[in-house]
Design a protein around this motif. Structure first.
Motif, short mmCIF file in Angstrom:
data_model
loop_
_atom_site.label_atom_id
_atom_site.label_comp_id
_atom_site.label_asym_id
_atom_site.label_seq_id
_atom_site.Cartn_x
_atom_site.Cartn_y
_atom_site.Cartn_z
N ALA A 86 0.22 9.76 -8.75
CA ALA A 86 1.17 10.18 -9.79
C ALA A 86 2.44 9.35 -9.73
N ILE A 87 2.88 9.03 -8.52
CA ILE A 87 4.08 8.22 -8.35
C ILE A 87 3.81 6.81 -8.88
N HIS A 88 2.65 6.28 -8.54
CA HIS A 88 2.25 4.96 -9.01
C HIS A 88 2.21 4.91 -10.54
N ALA A 89 1.67 5.94 -11.14
CA ALA A 89 1.57 5.99 -12.60
C ALA A 89 2.93 6.04 -13.27
N SER A 90 3.90 6.68 -12.59
CA SER A 90 5.22 6.80 -13.21
C SER A 90 5.97 5.47 -13.10
N PHE A 119 0.86 -1.18 0.00
CA PHE A 119 0.00 0.00 0.00
C PHE A 119 0.90 1.23 0.00
N LEU A 120 0.58 2.19 -0.84
CA LEU A 120 1.24 3.49 -0.78
C LEU A 120 0.31 4.39 0.02
N ASN A 173 12.87 -5.53 -3.62
CA ASN A 173 13.39 -6.17 -2.41
C ASN A 173 12.34 -6.99 -1.67
N TYR A 174 11.11 -6.56 -1.69
CA TYR A 174 10.04 -7.28 -0.99
C TYR A 174 9.22 -8.17 -1.92
N GLU A 175 9.65 -8.26 -3.17
CA GLU A 175 8.97 -9.09 -4.17
C GLU A 175 7.47 -8.82 -4.19
N ILE A 176 7.11 -7.55 -4.36
CA ILE A 176 5.73 -7.10 -4.33
C ILE A 176 4.99 -7.56 -5.59
N ASP A 177 3.82 -8.15 -5.37
CA ASP A 177 2.98 -8.62 -6.46
C ASP A 177 1.90 -7.62 -6.85
N LEU A 178 1.46 -6.81 -5.90
CA LEU A 178 0.36 -5.88 -6.14
C LEU A 178 0.66 -4.57 -5.43
N LEU A 179 0.53 -3.46 -6.15
CA LEU A 179 0.77 -2.13 -5.62
C LEU A 179 -0.56 -1.38 -5.61
N ILE A 180 -0.93 -0.82 -4.45
CA ILE A 180 -2.20 -0.11 -4.32
C ILE A 180 -1.95 1.27 -3.74
N SER A 181 -2.38 2.30 -4.47
CA SER A 181 -2.25 3.67 -3.99
C SER A 181 -3.49 4.03 -3.18
#
Length: 96
Positions: free
Chosen positions: A92-96, A13-14, A77-85
């Protein structure tokens, strides 16, 4: 490195510091499909409610010029599978 058959899913989660109920819903849904859900939240401060169900990763402020690179390092580093803003500045950071 995780294999395709790995029974866990890593979610970042961001700005999800107060999203405890959302994190719990992901964790419960994971149980229904036999997956362990590991929740992480990228925050400016480690003192966040989400720490009761996940790991807080202390990061940079949203307007920091190095934040995108820092988040990419976390994703790797954390092998993230899903990023949620979860907050507007993170979109904007997520989109970049």
């Amino acid at each position: 490195m995780k294999s395709p058959k790995d029974s866990s899913l890593n979610i970042l989660f961001l700005g999800g510091g107060k999203r405890v109920s959302l994190a719990n819903r992901f964790i419960e849904a994971g149980k229904k499909i036999g997956k362990t859900i590991n929740v992480y939240s990228y925050e400016a401060s480690e003192q966040q409610p989400i720490s009761v169900v996940g790991k807080v990763i202390q990061g940079r402020l949203w307007d920091d010029p190095g934040i995108s690179a820092d988040i990419i390092n976390v994703l790797v580093n954390y092998e993230i599978d899903l990023l949620i803003s979860n907050v507007d500045p993170a979109l904007a950071i997520h989109a970049s």
